[in-house]
Design a protein around this motif. Structure first.
Motif, PDB file in Angstrom:
ATOM      1  N   GLY A 268       0.776  -1.246   0.000  1.00  0.00           N
ATOM      2  CA  GLY A 268       0.000   0.000   0.000  1.00  0.00           C
ATOM      3  C   GLY A 268       0.799   1.283   0.000  1.00  0.00           C
ATOM      4  N   ILE A 269       2.113   1.219  -0.215  1.00  0.00           N
ATOM      5  CA  ILE A 269       2.893   2.455  -0.100  1.00  0.00           C
ATOM      6  C   ILE A 269       2.597   3.431  -1.238  1.00  0.00           C
ATOM      7  CG2 ILE A 269       4.790   1.539   1.294  1.00  0.00           C
ATOM      8  CD1 ILE A 269       6.379   1.112  -1.277  1.00  0.00           C
ATOM      9  N   PHE A 270       2.208   2.937  -2.389  1.00  0.00           N
ATOM     10  CA  PHE A 270       1.868   3.851  -3.481  1.00  0.00           C
ATOM     11  C   PHE A 270       0.409   4.294  -3.376  1.00  0.00           C
ATOM     12  CE2 PHE A 270       5.776   1.931  -4.900  1.00  0.00           C
ATOM     13  CZ  PHE A 270       6.443   3.014  -5.457  1.00  0.00           C
ATOM     14  N   ARG A 271      -0.446   3.443  -2.879  1.00  0.00           N
ATOM     15  CA  ARG A 271      -1.840   3.831  -2.618  1.00  0.00           C
ATOM     16  C   ARG A 271      -1.921   4.982  -1.628  1.00  0.00           C
ATOM     17  NH1 ARG A 271      -4.273  -0.387   1.005  1.00  0.00           N
ATOM     18  NH2 ARG A 271      -3.053   0.854   2.480  1.00  0.00           N
ATOM     19  N   ASP A 272      -1.064   4.948  -0.609  1.00  0.00           N
ATOM     20  CA  ASP A 272      -1.173   5.901   0.496  1.00  0.00           C
ATOM     21  C   ASP A 272      -0.282   7.132   0.352  1.00  0.00           C
ATOM     22  OD1 ASP A 272      -2.970   4.139   1.576  1.00  0.00           O
ATOM     23  OD2 ASP A 272      -1.520   3.171   2.909  1.00  0.00           O
ATOM     24  N   ARG A 273       0.355   7.277  -0.788  1.00  0.00           N
ATOM     25  CA  ARG A 273       1.145   8.494  -0.997  1.00  0.00           C
ATOM     26  C   ARG A 273       0.260   9.734  -0.956  1.00  0.00           C
ATOM     27  NH1 ARG A 273       2.889   9.599  -5.506  1.00  0.00           N
ATOM     28  NH2 ARG A 273       4.714  10.835  -4.918  1.00  0.00           N
ATOM     29  N   ARG A 274       0.841  10.869  -0.514  1.00  0.00           N
ATOM     30  CA  ARG A 274       0.119  12.141  -0.439  1.00  0.00           C
ATOM     31  C   ARG A 274       0.920  13.225  -1.157  1.00  0.00           C
ATOM     32  NH1 ARG A 274      -3.074  13.141   3.863  1.00  0.00           N
ATOM     33  NH2 ARG A 274      -3.605  14.995   2.650  1.00  0.00           N
ATOM     34  N   PRO A 275       0.961  13.197  -2.480  1.00  0.00           N
ATOM     35  CA  PRO A 275       1.799  14.147  -3.209  1.00  0.00           C
ATOM     36  C   PRO A 275       1.515  15.601  -2.872  1.00  0.00           C
ATOM     37  CG  PRO A 275       0.999  12.431  -4.680  1.00  0.00           C
ATOM     38  CD  PRO A 275       0.284  12.247  -3.373  1.00  0.00           C
ATOM     39  N   GLU A 276       0.268  15.912  -2.571  1.00  0.00           N
ATOM     40  CA  GLU A 276      -0.079  17.308  -2.263  1.00  0.00           C
ATOM     41  C   GLU A 276       0.588  17.802  -0.977  1.00  0.00           C
ATOM     42  OE1 GLU A 276      -3.246  14.813  -0.193  1.00  0.00           O
ATOM     43  OE2 GLU A 276      -2.020  14.726  -2.020  1.00  0.00           O
ATOM     44  N   MET A 277       1.097  16.872  -0.162  1.00  0.00           N
ATOM     45  CA  MET A 277       1.754  17.242   1.095  1.00  0.00           C
ATOM     46  C   MET A 277       3.265  17.346   0.940  1.00  0.00           C
ATOM     47  SD  MET A 277      -0.889  17.536   2.903  1.00  0.00           S
ATOM     48  CE  MET A 277      -0.176  17.792   4.534  1.00  0.00           C
ATOM     49  N   TYR A 278       3.785  17.114  -0.249  1.00  0.00           N
ATOM     50  CA  TYR A 278       5.237  17.047  -0.426  1.00  0.00           C
ATOM     51  C   TYR A 278       5.810  18.286  -1.109  1.00  0.00           C
ATOM     52  CZ  TYR A 278       4.066  12.048   0.107  1.00  0.00           C
ATOM     53  OH  TYR A 278       3.568  10.842   0.541  1.00  0.00           O
ATOM     54  N   GLN A 279       5.105  19.403  -1.074  1.00  0.00           N
ATOM     55  CA  GLN A 279       5.542  20.591  -1.807  1.00  0.00           C
ATOM     56  C   GLN A 279       6.875  21.131  -1.318  1.00  0.00           C
ATOM     57  OE1 GLN A 279       4.021  21.775  -4.682  1.00  0.00           O
ATOM     58  NE2 GLN A 279       3.064  19.772  -4.338  1.00  0.00           N
ATOM     59  N   THR A 280       7.214  20.825  -0.058  1.00  0.00           N
ATOM     60  CA  THR A 280       8.501  21.297   0.472  1.00  0.00           C
ATOM     61  C   THR A 280       9.672  20.791  -0.372  1.00  0.00           C
ATOM     62  OG1 THR A 280       7.599  21.368   2.709  1.00  0.00           O
ATOM     63  CG2 THR A 280      10.002  21.327   2.515  1.00  0.00           C
ATOM     64  N   ILE A 281       9.536  19.584  -0.932  1.00  0.00           N
ATOM     65  CA  ILE A 281      10.584  19.027  -1.767  1.00  0.00           C
ATOM     66  C   ILE A 281      10.860  19.938  -2.961  1.00  0.00           C
ATOM     67  CG2 ILE A 281      11.196  17.110  -3.322  1.00  0.00           C
ATOM     68  CD1 ILE A 281       9.727  15.250  -1.431  1.00  0.00           C
ATOM     69  N   ILE A 282       9.781  20.530  -3.490  1.00  0.00           N
ATOM     70  CA  ILE A 282       9.916  21.373  -4.679  1.00  0.00           C
ATOM     71  C   ILE A 282      10.357  22.787  -4.321  1.00  0.00           C
ATOM     72  CG2 ILE A 282       8.648  22.367  -6.621  1.00  0.00           C
ATOM     73  CD1 ILE A 282       6.778  19.927  -6.459  1.00  0.00           C
ATOM     74  N   THR A 283       9.823  23.319  -3.249  1.00  0.00           N
ATOM     75  CA  THR A 283      10.015  24.742  -2.963  1.00  0.00           C
ATOM     76  C   THR A 283      11.202  25.044  -2.055  1.00  0.00           C
ATOM     77  OG1 THR A 283       8.482  24.614  -1.083  1.00  0.00           O
ATOM     78  CG2 THR A 283       7.564  25.192  -3.242  1.00  0.00           C
ATOM     79  N   HIS A 284      11.566  24.099  -1.185  1.00  0.00           N
ATOM     80  CA  HIS A 284      12.619  24.402  -0.217  1.00  0.00           C
ATOM     81  C   HIS A 284      13.995  24.469  -0.891  1.00  0.00           C
ATOM     82  CE1 HIS A 284      14.355  24.754   3.748  1.00  0.00           C
ATOM     83  NE2 HIS A 284      15.273  23.860   3.424  1.00  0.00           N
ATOM     84  N   GLY A 285      14.722  25.504  -0.612  1.00  0.00           N
ATOM     85  CA  GLY A 285      16.070  25.644  -1.128  1.00  0.00           C
ATOM     86  C   GLY A 285      16.153  26.299  -2.486  1.00  0.00           C
ATOM     87  N   LYS A 286      15.014  26.731  -3.031  1.00  0.00           N
ATOM     88  CA  LYS A 286      15.059  27.399  -4.343  1.00  0.00           C
ATOM     89  C   LYS A 286      15.687  28.768  -4.208  1.00  0.00           C
ATOM     90  CE  LYS A 286      11.620  25.425  -7.396  1.00  0.00           C
ATOM     91  NZ  LYS A 286      10.434  25.714  -8.232  1.00  0.00           N
TER      92      LYS A 286
END
Length: 286
Positions: A268-286
């Protein structure tokens, strides 16, 4: 349903005789095929020594277009003859740009396409930014005769985002051609960390990982000893086959891609992913 295939990792020492290096790689591929391998991984930039130890303009002449590269042309014939999949690492020249690239050769010899290394290290003895532009292909998945594979190149293997991107696109196996060894400027042995990082990608994404590293000591003003230790892990991150630090070797391991897929769904690790909660990966450190 079972879809069992055999995957292989190789490791070898390289010299400045490109033809000999290609021939040695062929011998390892034939050995792996003799043990039933279907997908065979060679190490990073195996046509020559690891020239990135030094910043030398003369080494830029080593880059070749895809259609003229000796290793690719040779391995296309071999892949077709042996009906095996061979990702081929090479120094690519296209127009005025150079990349650290891999050509994905299918079991009929067809070049399915090119992946260009995304993450480019800097700092001696890994002065790759001097030679290579950052890859522009993005992370890709290749539907080969024996399954869907994702390929990263060396420094890419340290980034979990790269592994996840490939598995999200359907990669069933992750392959990492590599050139890594002693760290003269840091005075550390990175081998355990190197393996643990990729084992984590296998466990987090529930796919097997194959890593092929070079061996031998290469002297070019500075000196590096590559520590081999090529390995194959299962989809839980457990190392199933591992080479030593200094011996030319071939590792072959059977995996069941359908069973792995079943376990990924059940876990279930792909079923339970929450991409909308991972924005820090994209925005942090820019």
């Amino acid at each position: 349903m079972m879809r069992k295939i055999k995957i292989a990792a190789t490791q070898m020492e390289c010299t400045w005789n490109t033809d000999e290096n290609i021939q040695k790689a062929e011998e390892l591929i034939r050995q792996a095929t003799g043990e039933g391998a279907n997908i065979i991984l060679l190490q990073e930039l195996f046509e020559t020594p690891y020239f990135c130890q030094q910043q030398k303009f003369e080494y830029m002449k080593l880059a070749t277009p895809v259609e003229n590269n000796k290793a690719i042309l040779h391995m296309q014939k071999l892949a077709k003859e042996l009906q095996v999949v061979i990702p081929v690492s090479f120094f690519e020249r296209t127009a005025n740009t150079a990349f650290n690239s891999v050509a994905i050769l299918d079991a009929d010899g067809t070049n399915l396409g090119i992946y260009r290394k995304t993450h480019i290290p800097d700092g001696l003895p890994y002065a790759e930014k001097f030679y290579f532009s950052p890859g522009d292909t993005g992370f890709q998945v290749w539907n080969t005769a024996y399954g869907k594979i994702g390929v990263g190149i060396c420094w890419d293997q340290w980034f979990p985002e790269a592994a996840r991107c490939m598995v999200l696109q359907g990669a069933e196996i992750l392959l990492y051609p590599t050139a890594i060894g002693s760290e003269p400027n840091l005075n550390i042995d990175s081998k355990p960390h190197w393996q643990h990082c990729m084992q984590g990608h296998a466990a987090a994404n529930m796919v097997p990982v194959v890593a092929s590293n070079r061996i031998g000591t290469e002297i070019d003003g500075t000196e590096m000893t590559f520590y081999g230790s090529s390995f194959i892990s299962d989809h839980h991150g457990t190392i199933l086959k591992q080479a030593d630090r200094s011996t030319q070797m071939v590792l072959v391991q059977e995996v069941d891609l359908d069973q792995n897929a079943t376990e990924r769904r059940e876990w279930g690790i792909f079923r339970d992913r929450r991409p909308e909660m991972y924005q820090t990966i994209i925005t942090h450190g820019k």
